[in-house]
Scaffold this active site. Structure first.
Site, mmCIF file in Angstrom:
data_model
loop_
_atom_site.group_PDB
_atom_site.id
_atom_site.type_symbol
_atom_site.label_atom_id
_atom_site.label_comp_id
_atom_site.label_asym_id
_atom_site.label_seq_id
_atom_site.Cartn_x
_atom_site.Cartn_y
_atom_site.Cartn_z
ATOM 1 N N HIS A 1 19.468 -19.787 -22.799
ATOM 2 C CA HIS A 1 19.702 -18.409 -23.232
ATOM 3 C C HIS A 1 21.091 -18.227 -23.832
ATOM 4 O O HIS A 1 21.316 -17.315 -24.624
ATOM 5 C CB HIS A 1 19.499 -17.445 -22.065
ATOM 6 C CG HIS A 1 18.058 -17.173 -21.768
ATOM 7 N ND1 HIS A 1 17.613 -16.012 -21.177
ATOM 8 C CD2 HIS A 1 16.942 -17.906 -21.996
ATOM 9 C CE1 HIS A 1 16.298 -16.052 -21.053
ATOM 10 N NE2 HIS A 1 15.874 -17.203 -21.534
ATOM 11 N N ASP A 2 22.023 -19.087 -23.467
ATOM 12 C CA ASP A 2 23.340 -19.040 -24.081
ATOM 13 C C ASP A 2 23.290 -19.577 -25.503
ATOM 14 O O ASP A 2 23.755 -18.933 -26.446
ATOM 15 C CB ASP A 2 24.341 -19.857 -23.251
ATOM 16 C CG ASP A 2 25.731 -19.875 -23.866
ATOM 17 O OD1 ASP A 2 26.188 -18.796 -24.327
ATOM 18 O OD2 ASP A 2 26.370 -20.939 -23.897
ATOM 19 N N THR B 1 3.618 -28.972 -9.134
ATOM 20 C CA THR B 1 4.840 -29.569 -8.573
ATOM 21 C C THR B 1 6.022 -28.678 -8.965
ATOM 22 O O THR B 1 6.818 -29.035 -9.842
ATOM 23 C CB THR B 1 5.054 -31.006 -9.099
ATOM 24 O OG1 THR B 1 5.017 -30.986 -10.543
ATOM 25 C CG2 THR B 1 3.978 -31.952 -8.597
ATOM 26 N N ARG C 1 17.962 -22.547 -17.621
ATOM 27 C CA ARG C 1 17.641 -21.337 -18.393
ATOM 28 C C ARG C 1 18.905 -20.675 -18.924
ATOM 29 O O ARG C 1 18.926 -20.174 -20.060
ATOM 30 C CB ARG C 1 16.855 -20.367 -17.504
ATOM 31 C CG ARG C 1 16.269 -19.156 -18.218
ATOM 32 C CD ARG C 1 15.266 -18.460 -17.310
ATOM 33 N NE ARG C 1 14.634 -17.334 -17.973
ATOM 34 C CZ ARG C 1 14.987 -16.057 -17.773
ATOM 35 N NH1 ARG C 1 15.979 -15.760 -16.949
ATOM 36 N NH2 ARG C 1 14.359 -15.088 -18.400
ATOM 37 N N ASN D 1 17.293 -11.276 -19.972
ATOM 38 C CA ASN D 1 18.192 -11.652 -18.876
ATOM 39 C C ASN D 1 18.205 -10.677 -17.697
ATOM 40 O O ASN D 1 18.449 -11.075 -16.559
ATOM 41 C CB ASN D 1 19.624 -11.798 -19.400
ATOM 42 C CG ASN D 1 19.759 -12.952 -20.387
ATOM 43 O OD1 ASN D 1 19.075 -13.958 -20.275
ATOM 44 N ND2 ASN D 1 20.641 -12.788 -21.362
ATOM 45 N N HIS E 1 9.728 -25.761 -18.234
ATOM 46 C CA HIS E 1 8.954 -24.885 -17.348
ATOM 47 C C HIS E 1 8.177 -25.683 -16.309
ATOM 48 O O HIS E 1 7.362 -25.127 -15.582
ATOM 49 C CB HIS E 1 8.005 -23.996 -18.166
ATOM 50 C CG HIS E 1 8.699 -22.870 -18.856
ATOM 51 N ND1 HIS E 1 8.052 -21.968 -19.674
ATOM 52 C CD2 HIS E 1 10.001 -22.491 -18.856
ATOM 53 C CE1 HIS E 1 8.933 -21.083 -20.148
ATOM 54 N NE2 HIS E 1 10.115 -21.383 -19.667
ATOM 55 N N THR E 2 8.435 -26.969 -16.236
ATOM 56 C CA THR E 2 7.888 -27.771 -15.144
ATOM 57 C C THR E 2 8.573 -27.420 -13.827
ATOM 58 O O THR E 2 8.091 -27.772 -12.754
ATOM 59 C CB THR E 2 8.029 -29.278 -15.435
ATOM 60 O OG1 THR E 2 7.433 -30.012 -14.372
ATOM 61 C CG2 THR E 2 9.486 -29.681 -15.547
ATOM 62 N N SER F 1 28.737 -17.121 -24.084
ATOM 63 C CA SER F 1 28.752 -15.654 -24.228
ATOM 64 C C SER F 1 27.872 -14.988 -23.175
ATOM 65 O O SER F 1 28.138 -13.854 -22.759
ATOM 66 C CB SER F 1 28.303 -15.245 -25.636
ATOM 67 O OG SER F 1 26.971 -15.679 -25.895
ATOM 68 N N ASP G 1 4.975 -23.945 -12.843
ATOM 69 C CA ASP G 1 4.123 -25.116 -12.666
ATOM 70 C C ASP G 1 3.667 -25.129 -11.209
ATOM 71 O O ASP G 1 4.421 -25.515 -10.320
ATOM 72 C CB ASP G 1 4.909 -26.390 -13.010
ATOM 73 C CG ASP G 1 4.183 -27.675 -12.603
ATOM 74 O OD1 ASP G 1 2.999 -27.596 -12.221
ATOM 75 O OD2 ASP G 1 4.806 -28.740 -12.674
ATOM 76 N N ASP H 1 28.269 -21.029 -26.523
ATOM 77 C CA ASP H 1 29.662 -20.573 -26.413
ATOM 78 C C ASP H 1 29.941 -19.802 -25.132
ATOM 79 O O ASP H 1 30.970 -19.128 -25.007
ATOM 80 C CB ASP H 1 30.023 -19.702 -27.623
ATOM 81 C CG ASP H 1 29.141 -18.454 -27.740
ATOM 82 O OD1 ASP H 1 28.270 -18.253 -26.855
ATOM 83 O OD2 ASP H 1 29.317 -17.692 -28.707
#
Length: 336
Positions: free
Chosen positions: A73-74, A255, A69, A101, A200-201, A83, A252, A81
């Protein structure tokens, strides 16, 4: 050594589109990334990252999803970079404060641990942005997912963008078209959207991120009818109308710590946790077909996920003389 490395970089740049080269043209950038970037300057770099990620996974099974994640998100804010790693200081307002975040992004201390080990091995050589990309790949592999060669050579930003983090990262309650538009702005397409959502598994989400589906999806006080009502009843037991915002739920449920294709099987059963998950099956014909393909064929999902991760990792990196190689990931070098 530095001179020979520069010659190598120049040579690889010239043959970047050769079928024998594993180079990768970065989207929105004049620079090239390639897996062999640290072969001479820091040959143990990938081994060090992999080792520390593996050790972290033993102590915290949630960490791989958190690292994946962080990379996502970067890259969606100003490109890949690093950030997202910067703390607030001077003119910098940290992206850690943004809505996507705040109270949820994690793994920062582990990235600093990796960076410290790499600084001991080869000072001022491996960027924090490349650490994020490698850690995301290793997190996928260690939980049972596919592997890929990570193109390297990113440099680190000297600034952050709180507004970019608030506006550019897809939100759990965004419409399908809004999410697709945010992906297209980054040079990613619908296939990338569906396959990357498959991350998102593994991982968790907070009650506050999907509560509206349980009680007031469309502003009419009614639950989301594209959510299995049996599943919704179970979720309501731990996610009430008010309170419990930070309570964690598996993305999920089948599993939760294994990287596989059960995420897509859940969507077909209307048991996607987030609205942004389920709409891949309910709001677009092409994305629905991809969900059905990946639910049926895990190998097809793994193959596309690896391709899409490389593509995402190529979003507008800083290369050459741009940016810097931070010595500590949470602050720019002049802040010492």
């Amino acid at each position: 050594m530095a001179k020979s490395l520069n010659i190598l970089i120049a040579a690889l740049s010239l043959i970047a589109f050769s079928p024998f080269c594993l180079c990768s043209k970065a989207y929105g950038s004049g620079g090239y990334l390639f897996p062999q970037f640290y072969d001479q300057s820091c040959p143990k770099a990938q081994e060090i990252v992999q080792s520390i990620v593996a050790k972290a996974f033993e102590h915290d099974p949630r960490m791989p999803a958190s690292l994946l994640r962080l990379h996502f998100h970067d890259c969606f804010v100003k490109g890949c970079d690093a950030s997202i790693l910067l703390d607030s200081s001077g003119t910098i307002i940290s992206e850690k404060r943004s809505n996507p975040n705040r109270n949820s992004a994690r793994g920062f201390e582990l990235i600093e641990e990796i960076k410290h080990a790499l600084e001991q091995e080869c000072p001022e050589t491996v960027s924090c942005a490349d650490i994020l990309a490698l850690a995301a790949r290793d997190s996928t592999v260690i939980t049972g997912g596919p592997s890929w060669e990570v193109p390297l050579g990113r440099r680190d930003a000297r600034g952050a963008s709180l507004s970019g983090s608030n506006n550019d990262i897809p939100a759990p309650n965004n419409t399908f078209q809004t999410i697709l538009t945010k992906f297209k702005r980054q040079g990613l397409d619908l296939v990338d959207l569906v396959s990357l959502s498959g991350s998102h598994t593994i991982g968790n989400s907070r009650c506050t991120s999907f509560r509206q589906r349980l009680y007031n999806q469309s502003g009419n006080g009614k639950p989301d009818m594209t959510l299995s009502q049996y599943y919704a009843t179970l979720l309501r037991q731990r996610c009430p109308r008010s309170g419990g915002d930070q309570t964690l739920f598996f993305l999920d449920f089948a599993t939760p710590f294994k990287f596989d294709n059960h995420y897509f099987k859940n969507l077909i059963m209307y048991k996607g946790l987030l609205s942004s998950d389920e709409i891949l099956f309910t709001k677009n014909k092409q994305s629905k077909e991809l969900v059905e393909l990946y639910a049926e064929n895990q190998e097809a999902f793994f193959e596309q996920f690896a391709k899409s991760m490389v593509k995402m990792g190529n979003i507008s990196p800083l290369t050459g003389a741009k940016g810097e190689i931070r010595r500590i990931c949470r602050r720019v070098n002049h802040a010492y």
